[in-house]
Design a protein around this motif. Structure first.
Motif, PDB file in Angstrom:
ATOM      1  N   ARG A   1       0.742  -1.134  -0.089  1.00 31.95           N
ATOM      2  CA  ARG A   1      -0.076  -0.115   0.041  1.00 31.95           C
ATOM      3  C   ARG A   1       0.818   1.298  -0.143  1.00 31.95           C
ATOM      4  O   ARG A   1       0.461   2.220  -0.815  1.00 31.95           O
TER       5      ARG A   1
ATOM      6  N   TYR B   1       2.215   1.781  -3.504  1.00 36.09           N
ATOM      7  CA  TYR B   1       1.076   2.386  -4.477  1.00 36.09           C
ATOM      8  C   TYR B   1       1.036   3.771  -4.210  1.00 36.09           C
ATOM      9  O   TYR B   1       0.890   4.622  -4.864  1.00 36.09           O
TER      10      TYR B   1
ATOM     11  N   ARG C   1       1.295   7.046  -6.749  1.00 38.72           N
ATOM     12  CA  ARG C   1       0.614   8.132  -7.053  1.00 38.72           C
ATOM     13  C   ARG C   1       1.157   9.331  -6.788  1.00 38.72           C
ATOM     14  O   ARG C   1       1.072  10.495  -7.408  1.00 38.72           O
TER      15      ARG C   1
ATOM     16  N   SER D   1       7.394   2.279  -8.663  1.00 41.12           N
ATOM     17  CA  SER D   1       6.812   1.748  -7.297  1.00 41.12           C
ATOM     18  C   SER D   1       5.631   1.143  -7.622  1.00 41.12           C
ATOM     19  O   SER D   1       5.612   0.207  -6.822  1.00 41.12           O
ATOM     20  N   TYR D   2       4.945   1.467  -8.709  1.00 39.15           N
ATOM     21  CA  TYR D   2       3.706   0.313  -8.872  1.00 39.15           C
ATOM     22  C   TYR D   2       4.199  -0.955  -9.056  1.00 39.15           C
ATOM     23  O   TYR D   2       3.529  -2.101  -8.689  1.00 39.15           O
TER      24      TYR D   2
ATOM     25  N   ALA E   1       5.147  -2.727  -5.888  1.00 38.32           N
ATOM     26  CA  ALA E   1       4.161  -3.202  -5.242  1.00 38.32           C
ATOM     27  C   ALA E   1       3.205  -4.250  -5.920  1.00 38.32           C
ATOM     28  O   ALA E   1       2.934  -5.204  -5.161  1.00 38.32           O
TER      29      ALA E   1
ATOM     30  N   ILE F   1      -5.185  -5.748  -1.463  1.00 38.27           N
ATOM     31  CA  ILE F   1      -4.954  -4.522  -2.434  1.00 38.27           C
ATOM     32  C   ILE F   1      -6.131  -4.480  -3.036  1.00 38.27           C
ATOM     33  O   ILE F   1      -6.958  -5.327  -3.713  1.00 38.27           O
TER      34      ILE F   1
ATOM     35  N   ASP G   1      -5.870   0.910  -5.650  1.00 44.23           N
ATOM     36  CA  ASP G   1      -4.698   0.852  -5.565  1.00 44.23           C
ATOM     37  C   ASP G   1      -3.934   0.477  -6.973  1.00 44.23           C
ATOM     38  O   ASP G   1      -2.892   1.026  -7.346  1.00 44.23           O
ATOM     39  N   VAL G   2      -4.528  -0.451  -7.556  1.00 40.15           N
ATOM     40  CA  VAL G   2      -4.127  -1.136  -8.765  1.00 40.15           C
ATOM     41  C   VAL G   2      -4.366  -0.240 -10.010  1.00 40.15           C
ATOM     42  O   VAL G   2      -3.613  -0.143 -10.986  1.00 40.15           O
TER      43      VAL G   2
ATOM     44  N   TYR H   1      -1.861   2.265 -11.536  1.00 39.67           N
ATOM     45  CA  TYR H   1      -0.731   1.321 -12.099  1.00 39.67           C
ATOM     46  C   TYR H   1      -0.976   0.951 -13.592  1.00 39.67           C
ATOM     47  O   TYR H   1      -0.317   0.990 -14.572  1.00 39.67           O
TER      48      TYR H   1
END
Length: 187
Positions: free
Chosen positions: A133, A136, A140, A154-155, A158, A172, A176-177, A180
């Motif tokens: 998290r 993610y 962002r 970063s994505y 994760a 998740i 969050d996804v 990405y």
């Protein structure tokens, strides 16, 4: 001891139902009870500060959320017992403070909170849901700064945690996804 105050638990349950205005009274009562002279200190007070911070965030009052979160973070960051719980809540607090700064248009000021949240989560929890998290959230952050390469890095980190750990995959959220996936289409 952390949740013995029934008002804290009540405030969290009510706010999880999206009834933030109604959650404010038990959140404030919890804090008042914990801050009385001779009462609990440390993490219990920090958690009672964290509770109205989330309530105020839900009410769309980032300034108030930030005030309570800053106070909670100072307590969580102080040396004391139960380091795992302290670090967990310090990470959650930093993520909220980053959201507060971003909501107020202070994008650059949000980055150190997110970077420190990632560092602490990785150090204490390794490849855990909290670490994913935080990554993610850092993605962002990079996206908000216009750094698509940093966001995708970063994505990807994760996502790698998610792929390696089945338990993490189930925690998740699509919120969050989705950034990405959107970032991949932009790349």
């Amino acid at each position: 001891a952390l949740f013995r105050n029934e008002h804290t638990g009540q405030a969290w349950i009510i706010q999880f139902q999206g009834r933030f205005q109604e959650a404010l009274a038990p959140a404030q009562t919890s804090l008042t009870m914990r801050e009385r002279p001779g009462r609990e200190s440390g993490q219990a007070v920090a958690h009672s500060l964290h509770t109205p911070a989330y309530v105020y965030w839900g009410l769309g009052q980032p300034d108030q959320a930030g005030i309570y979160s800053e106070r909670a973070m100072r307590i969580y960051d102080a040396p004391g017992p139960d380091p795992e719980r302290r670090i967990y809540w310090s990470v959650e607090t930093r993520l909220l403070l980053a959201e507060v700064d971003q909501k107020k248009g202070r994008i650059a000021e949000a980055r150190p909170y997110r970077e420190e949240a990632v560092r602490r989560a990785e150090l204490m929890f390794g490849d855990a849901p909290l670490t994913a998290r935080t990554l993610y959230a850092l993605g962002r952050q990079s996206e908000a700064e216009g750094n698509l390469t940093g966001a995708l890095e970063s994505y990807r980190r994760a996502a790698a945690i998610q792929v390696r750990d089945r338990a993490v995959r189930g925690t998740i959220r699509s919120l969050d996804v989705d950034p990405y996936i959107d970032g991949l289409f932009l790349a």
